[in-house]
Design a protein around this motif. Structure first.
Motif, PDB file in Angstrom:
ATOM      1  N   GLY A 104     -27.665  -3.844 -36.358  1.00 27.25           N
ATOM      2  CA  GLY A 104     -27.659  -5.240 -35.935  1.00 27.25           C
ATOM      3  C   GLY A 104     -27.457  -5.458 -34.453  1.00 27.25           C
ATOM      4  N   THR A 105     -27.772  -4.453 -33.637  1.00 25.25           N
ATOM      5  CA  THR A 105     -27.638  -4.610 -32.197  1.00 25.25           C
ATOM      6  C   THR A 105     -28.502  -5.777 -31.708  1.00 25.25           C
ATOM      7  OG1 THR A 105     -27.165  -2.276 -31.847  1.00 25.25           O
ATOM      8  CG2 THR A 105     -27.999  -3.499 -29.964  1.00 25.25           C
ATOM      9  N   THR A 106     -27.896  -6.644 -30.929  1.00 26.22           N
ATOM     10  CA  THR A 106     -28.617  -7.781 -30.360  1.00 26.22           C
ATOM     11  C   THR A 106     -29.079  -7.426 -28.946  1.00 26.22           C
ATOM     12  OG1 THR A 106     -27.407  -9.423 -31.649  1.00 26.22           O
ATOM     13  CG2 THR A 106     -28.424 -10.180 -29.604  1.00 26.22           C
ATOM     14  N   VAL A 107     -30.367  -7.466 -28.716  1.00 32.59           N
ATOM     15  CA  VAL A 107     -30.940  -7.208 -27.397  1.00 32.59           C
ATOM     16  C   VAL A 107     -31.779  -8.414 -27.018  1.00 32.59           C
ATOM     17  CG1 VAL A 107     -32.375  -5.694 -25.996  1.00 32.59           C
ATOM     18  CG2 VAL A 107     -30.999  -4.728 -27.850  1.00 32.59           C
ATOM     19  N   GLN A 108     -31.420  -9.048 -25.934  1.00 31.33           N
ATOM     20  CA  GLN A 108     -32.147 -10.233 -25.475  1.00 31.33           C
ATOM     21  C   GLN A 108     -32.523 -10.056 -24.004  1.00 31.33           C
ATOM     22  OE1 GLN A 108     -32.980 -13.047 -27.272  1.00 31.33           O
ATOM     23  NE2 GLN A 108     -32.229 -12.007 -29.101  1.00 31.33           N
ATOM     24  N   THR A 109     -33.809 -10.311 -23.688  1.00 32.98           N
ATOM     25  CA  THR A 109     -34.276 -10.281 -22.304  1.00 32.98           C
ATOM     26  C   THR A 109     -34.494 -11.708 -21.830  1.00 32.98           C
ATOM     27  OG1 THR A 109     -35.338  -8.128 -22.566  1.00 32.98           O
ATOM     28  CG2 THR A 109     -36.088  -9.501 -20.741  1.00 32.98           C
ATOM     29  N   LEU A 110     -33.952 -12.025 -20.667  1.00 33.68           N
ATOM     30  CA  LEU A 110     -34.079 -13.387 -20.155  1.00 33.68           C
ATOM     31  C   LEU A 110     -34.493 -13.377 -18.695  1.00 33.68           C
ATOM     32  CD1 LEU A 110     -31.102 -14.500 -18.443  1.00 33.68           C
ATOM     33  CD2 LEU A 110     -30.431 -13.263 -20.491  1.00 33.68           C
ATOM     34  N   THR A 111     -35.182 -14.408 -18.306  1.00 32.18           N
ATOM     35  CA  THR A 111     -35.592 -14.578 -16.912  1.00 32.18           C
ATOM     36  C   THR A 111     -34.710 -15.630 -16.271  1.00 32.18           C
ATOM     37  OG1 THR A 111     -37.889 -13.972 -17.386  1.00 32.18           O
ATOM     38  CG2 THR A 111     -37.475 -15.226 -15.367  1.00 32.18           C
ATOM     39  N   ILE A 112     -34.112 -15.287 -15.162  1.00 32.15           N
ATOM     40  CA  ILE A 112     -33.235 -16.197 -14.430  1.00 32.15           C
ATOM     41  C   ILE A 112     -33.910 -16.595 -13.126  1.00 32.15           C
ATOM     42  CG2 ILE A 112     -30.978 -16.492 -13.345  1.00 32.15           C
ATOM     43  CD1 ILE A 112     -29.836 -14.507 -15.315  1.00 32.15           C
ATOM     44  N   THR A 113     -33.880 -17.864 -12.814  1.00 32.70           N
ATOM     45  CA  THR A 113     -34.467 -18.378 -11.564  1.00 32.70           C
ATOM     46  C   THR A 113     -33.376 -18.584 -10.523  1.00 32.70           C
ATOM     47  OG1 THR A 113     -36.263 -19.479 -12.759  1.00 32.70           O
ATOM     48  CG2 THR A 113     -35.794 -20.254 -10.523  1.00 32.70           C
ATOM     49  N   ALA A 114     -33.587 -18.004  -9.344  1.00 28.51           N
ATOM     50  CA  ALA A 114     -32.648 -18.143  -8.232  1.00 28.51           C
ATOM     51  C   ALA A 114     -33.294 -19.029  -7.157  1.00 28.51           C
ATOM     52  CB  ALA A 114     -32.296 -16.782  -7.658  1.00 28.51           C
ATOM     53  N   ARG A 115     -32.505 -19.919  -6.579  1.00 32.06           N
ATOM     54  CA  ARG A 115     -32.997 -20.819  -5.539  1.00 32.06           C
ATOM     55  C   ARG A 115     -32.055 -20.759  -4.345  1.00 32.06           C
ATOM     56  NH1 ARG A 115     -36.555 -24.286  -8.319  1.00 32.06           N
ATOM     57  NH2 ARG A 115     -36.234 -24.226 -10.589  1.00 32.06           N
ATOM     58  N   ARG A 116     -32.630 -20.653  -3.152  1.00 32.66           N
ATOM     59  CA  ARG A 116     -31.779 -20.720  -1.958  1.00 32.66           C
ATOM     60  C   ARG A 116     -31.721 -22.167  -1.472  1.00 32.66           C
ATOM     61  NH1 ARG A 116     -35.291 -17.728   2.861  1.00 32.66           N
ATOM     62  NH2 ARG A 116     -37.254 -18.877   2.571  1.00 32.66           N
ATOM     63  N   PRO A 117     -30.573 -22.596  -1.009  1.00 33.59           N
ATOM     64  CA  PRO A 117     -30.443 -23.981  -0.530  1.00 33.59           C
ATOM     65  C   PRO A 117     -31.363 -24.246   0.658  1.00 33.59           C
ATOM     66  CG  PRO A 117     -28.291 -22.963  -0.860  1.00 33.59           C
ATOM     67  CD  PRO A 117     -29.304 -21.863  -0.931  1.00 33.59           C
ATOM     68  N   PRO A 118     -31.685 -25.507   0.926  1.00 33.25           N
ATOM     69  CA  PRO A 118     -32.546 -25.843   2.076  1.00 33.25           C
ATOM     70  C   PRO A 118     -31.922 -25.383   3.390  1.00 33.25           C
ATOM     71  CG  PRO A 118     -32.308 -27.713   0.583  1.00 33.25           C
ATOM     72  CD  PRO A 118     -31.323 -26.689   0.138  1.00 33.25           C
ATOM     73  N   ALA A 119     -32.792 -25.163   4.356  1.00 33.85           N
ATOM     74  CA  ALA A 119     -32.326 -24.727   5.677  1.00 33.85           C
ATOM     75  C   ALA A 119     -31.508 -25.826   6.337  1.00 33.85           C
ATOM     76  CB  ALA A 119     -33.518 -24.360   6.556  1.00 33.85           C
TER      77      ALA A 119
END
Length: 329
Positions: free
Chosen positions: A47-62
């Motif tokens: 019953g091993t749970t393996v989940q792949t997820l995509t995370i979005t990273a954003r840099r703050p405005p200049a």
């Protein structure tokens, strides 16, 4: 004549699960929330749970031409993080969940065991994505219901436009939310509840008879991820008889009393009240069950075997249960 009690243990399992995670913001980079789907059954050996997820990273405005150019980070275990939890950077296969303080982050070197997001100069896009694979191996002792597994984030941000670099640790950066199945295992542990030959034992002698003769003790072992209920019934209303015997005939029955989960039951008071127990955990706990003779075998109709059948029903409960659980032992 031999007198004994047979026991039947019944166990049930049920539940549904979901897995979610929430991201947190560091001053030099922002991570969008993420949502996963999945389930976890701690008793399922596969019953091993393996989940792949995509995370979005954003840099703050200049600000004044100053902006984050690159961010490097890893995740750090907390004291309550299961040792078996693994977070891997999917693209490199590198383990990015470490024990604190974690390795030194260096934006000038490539390391498969850390996430490195290079946004580029001020005019480049401000969004980057990366994938991680989260593994919760079977056997992790997690409580049924919604369980949050938090990890911290250690980061290093390389800045551009003359801004100073930034580093630090963001507490609770990733929240892996698992809805663990409410499930259990139950079994009888110990020798059979068999009084042996008691044909010479008189009822009058019972008060002075050692417990080793007139009493037997076994255990119902329960392992559970959540709260559970315990019910008990006696086929003969806490009386033993032989096959074909008549319980209405005094010399064809041997009454006894049963002590279980703080209740004493006999033919005079045969109704067992269902008990709601606290989570037993995967290591399990033992519930003692003790029958004691109320009459001896002397004067009873000779037979090779007197018996009763006890049925103990152990049921996992939804979280939270309708009745407040108690500590059972």
């Amino acid at each position: 004549m031999k007198r004994g009690i047979s026991m039947l243990i019944l166990g049930l399992a049920a539940g549904a699960a979901s897995l979610t995670a929430h991201a947190v913001q560091a001053q030099c980079v922002i991570f969008d929330p993420v949502v996963l789907s999945g389930s976890f059954d701690p008793f399922n050996p596969s019953g091993t749970t393996v989940q792949t997820l995509t995370i979005t990273a954003r840099r703050p405005p200049a600000v004044g031409g100053k902006k984050t150019q690159e961010v490097d980070f890893i995740y750090l275990r907390r004291p309550d993080t299961p040792a078996s939890l693994a977070v891997v950077q999917t693209s490199t296969g590198g383990q990015i969940l470490e024990n604190p303080p974690g390795h030194v982050l260096d934006p000038n070197n490539t390391n498969p065991n850390e996430v490195e997001l290079n946004f580029g100069g001020v005019g480049q896009p401000d969004v980057k994505t990366f994938a991680v694979t989260i593994t919760v191996p079977s056997g992790a002792d997690l409580a049924a219901g919604t369980t949050d597994l938090f990890v911290d984030q250690k980061y290093y941000c390389k800045r551009t436009g003359g801004a100073a670099d930034e580093s630090g640790v963001v507490p609770n950066s990733l929240d892996i939310r698992i809805n663990v199945l409410s499930a259990l295992q139950a079994s009888f542990v110990g020798p059979a509840l068999d009084f042996g030959e008691i044909g010479a034992l008189t009822t009058a002698a019972l008060p002075s008879t050692p417990n080793s003769v007139k009493q037997r003790t076994g255990n119902v072992r329960v392992a559970s991820s959540g709260p559970y209920s315990v019910a008990l019934t006696s086929a003969n209303q806490f009386r033993m008889t032989y096959p074909g015997g008549n319980l209405a005939t005094a010399n064809q029955r041997i009454p006894y009393q049963l002590d279980f989960l703080g209740q004493t039951r006999s033919n005079a008071s045969p109704t067992f009240s269902t008990v709601t127990c606290q989570r037993a955990g995967l290591s399990g706990q033992y519930l003692a069950i003790t029958p004691t003779l109320l009459e001896g075998g002397a004067g009873k109709a000779p037979a090779p075997n007197y018996q009763d059948i006890l049925t103990v029903t152990v049921t996992p409960l939804a979280v939270p249960p309708a009745t407040t659980p108690v500590a059972c032992m």
